[in-house]
Design a protein around this motif. Structure first.
Motif, short mmCIF file in Angstrom:
data_model
loop_
_atom_site.label_atom_id
_atom_site.label_comp_id
_atom_site.label_asym_id
_atom_site.label_seq_id
_atom_site.Cartn_x
_atom_site.Cartn_y
_atom_site.Cartn_z
N MET A 75 0.82 -1.19 0.00
CA MET A 75 0.00 0.00 0.00
C MET A 75 0.86 1.26 0.00
SD MET A 75 -3.18 0.97 0.24
CE MET A 75 -4.09 2.41 0.66
N LYS A 76 1.91 1.24 0.83
CA LYS A 76 2.78 2.40 0.93
C LYS A 76 3.47 2.69 -0.41
CE LYS A 76 7.14 3.38 3.08
NZ LYS A 76 8.11 2.96 4.07
N TYR A 77 3.94 1.65 -1.07
CA TYR A 77 4.61 1.85 -2.34
C TYR A 77 3.62 2.21 -3.45
CZ TYR A 77 8.53 -0.18 0.12
OH TYR A 77 9.52 -0.42 1.02
N GLY A 78 2.39 1.78 -3.31
CA GLY A 78 1.36 2.13 -4.29
C GLY A 78 1.07 3.62 -4.29
N ILE A 79 1.00 4.22 -3.10
CA ILE A 79 0.76 5.66 -3.00
C ILE A 79 1.94 6.43 -3.58
CG2 ILE A 79 0.47 7.56 -1.37
CD1 ILE A 79 -1.11 5.60 0.39
N SER A 80 3.14 5.96 -3.28
CA SER A 80 4.34 6.60 -3.82
C SER A 80 4.37 6.51 -5.34
CB SER A 80 5.58 5.95 -3.22
OG SER A 80 6.74 6.47 -3.78
N LEU A 81 3.98 5.38 -5.87
CA LEU A 81 3.93 5.19 -7.32
C LEU A 81 2.90 6.13 -7.96
CD1 LEU A 81 4.87 3.56 -9.81
CD2 LEU A 81 2.99 1.99 -9.32
N ILE A 82 1.74 6.24 -7.34
CA ILE A 82 0.69 7.13 -7.86
C ILE A 82 1.14 8.58 -7.83
CG2 ILE A 82 -1.63 8.01 -7.41
CD1 ILE A 82 -2.35 5.14 -6.51
N ILE A 83 1.80 9.00 -6.75
CA ILE A 83 2.30 10.38 -6.66
C ILE A 83 3.36 10.63 -7.73
CG2 ILE A 83 3.62 11.97 -5.21
CD1 ILE A 83 2.11 10.81 -2.82
N GLY A 84 4.25 9.66 -7.94
CA GLY A 84 5.28 9.80 -8.98
C GLY A 84 4.67 9.92 -10.37
N ILE A 85 3.64 9.13 -10.64
CA ILE A 85 2.98 9.20 -11.94
C ILE A 85 2.27 10.53 -12.12
CG2 ILE A 85 1.08 8.20 -13.29
CD1 ILE A 85 1.92 5.46 -12.18
N ILE A 86 1.60 11.03 -11.08
CA ILE A 86 0.91 12.32 -11.17
C ILE A 86 1.90 13.46 -11.42
CG2 ILE A 86 -0.38 14.02 -9.82
CD1 ILE A 86 -1.84 11.64 -8.52
N ILE A 87 3.04 13.44 -10.71
CA ILE A 87 4.06 14.48 -10.92
C ILE A 87 4.62 14.38 -12.33
CG2 ILE A 87 6.38 15.22 -10.24
CD1 ILE A 87 5.58 14.53 -7.35
N ALA A 88 4.87 13.16 -12.82
CA ALA A 88 5.42 12.97 -14.17
C ALA A 88 4.44 13.47 -15.23
CB ALA A 88 5.74 11.50 -14.40
N ILE A 89 3.16 13.17 -15.06
CA ILE A 89 2.16 13.63 -16.04
C ILE A 89 2.07 15.15 -16.03
CG2 ILE A 89 -0.32 13.66 -16.54
CD1 ILE A 89 -0.36 10.72 -15.63
N TYR A 90 2.06 15.76 -14.84
CA TYR A 90 1.99 17.22 -14.76
C TYR A 90 3.19 17.86 -15.46
CZ TYR A 90 2.29 21.94 -13.02
OH TYR A 90 2.42 23.30 -12.93
N LEU A 91 4.38 17.34 -15.18
CA LEU A 91 5.58 17.92 -15.79
C LEU A 91 5.60 17.70 -17.29
CD1 LEU A 91 8.26 17.01 -13.11
CD2 LEU A 91 7.32 19.26 -13.61
N ALA A 92 5.15 16.54 -17.76
CA ALA A 92 5.13 16.27 -19.20
C ALA A 92 4.15 17.17 -19.93
CB ALA A 92 4.79 14.81 -19.46
N VAL A 93 3.03 17.49 -19.31
CA VAL A 93 2.02 18.34 -19.95
C VAL A 93 2.42 19.81 -19.89
CG1 VAL A 93 -0.37 19.15 -19.73
CG2 VAL A 93 0.14 16.72 -19.58
N ASP A 94 3.01 20.24 -18.77
CA ASP A 94 3.31 21.65 -18.58
C ASP A 94 4.65 22.08 -19.20
OD1 ASP A 94 2.26 24.09 -17.34
OD2 ASP A 94 4.07 24.01 -16.10
N ALA A 95 5.58 21.17 -19.36
CA ALA A 95 6.92 21.53 -19.84
C ALA A 95 6.92 22.18 -21.22
CB ALA A 95 7.83 20.31 -19.82
N PRO A 96 6.16 21.69 -22.21
CA PRO A 96 6.21 22.36 -23.52
C PRO A 96 5.70 23.81 -23.49
CG PRO A 96 5.25 20.18 -23.74
CD PRO A 96 5.39 20.45 -22.28
N LYS A 97 4.86 24.15 -22.54
CA LYS A 97 4.36 25.53 -22.42
C LYS A 97 5.47 26.50 -22.06
CE LYS A 97 -0.06 23.88 -20.69
NZ LYS A 97 -0.94 23.82 -19.52
N HIS A 98 6.55 25.98 -21.46
CA HIS A 98 7.67 26.83 -21.03
C HIS A 98 8.95 26.50 -21.79
CE1 HIS A 98 5.29 28.39 -17.71
NE2 HIS A 98 4.88 27.14 -17.49
#
Length: 86
Positions: A1-24
């Motif tokens: 469970m602990k690693y699942g939350i960490s994995l989900i947070i990592g995926i959310i951060i990665a998606i945010y950065l991948a979507v926002d990076a081309p704007k800058h």
């Protein structure tokens, strides 16, 4: 469970950065990979580089203090375990 939350947070951060990076005019894959593997530290650096300095610095300071606290707890636990008082 602990690693699942960490994995989900990592995926959310990665998606945010991948979507926002081309704007800058940043490389989305680079930031997504860094965000996935290292979590909030690259996110804080990215926010600082893209002009959102206050939230970026707050994030870096909070994460840094959390890591220092975590290292402190591990050292205290190791000392207690090695001395036999725990």
């Amino acid at each position: 469970m602990k690693y699942g939350i960490s994995l989900i947070i990592g995926i959310i951060i990665a998606i945010y950065l991948a979507v926002d990076a081309p704007k800058h005019n940043k490389r989305p894959w680079l930031w997504a990979i860094l965000g996935f593997f290292f979590g909030p530290i690259p996110l804080g650096i990215y926010l600082i580089q893209t002009g959102r300095k206050v939230i970026g610095w707050i994030m870096l300071v909070v994460v840094g203090l959390f890591y220092i606290f975590l290292i402190f707890i591990v050292v205290i636990a190791a000392v207690l375990l090695s001395s036999g008082n725990f």
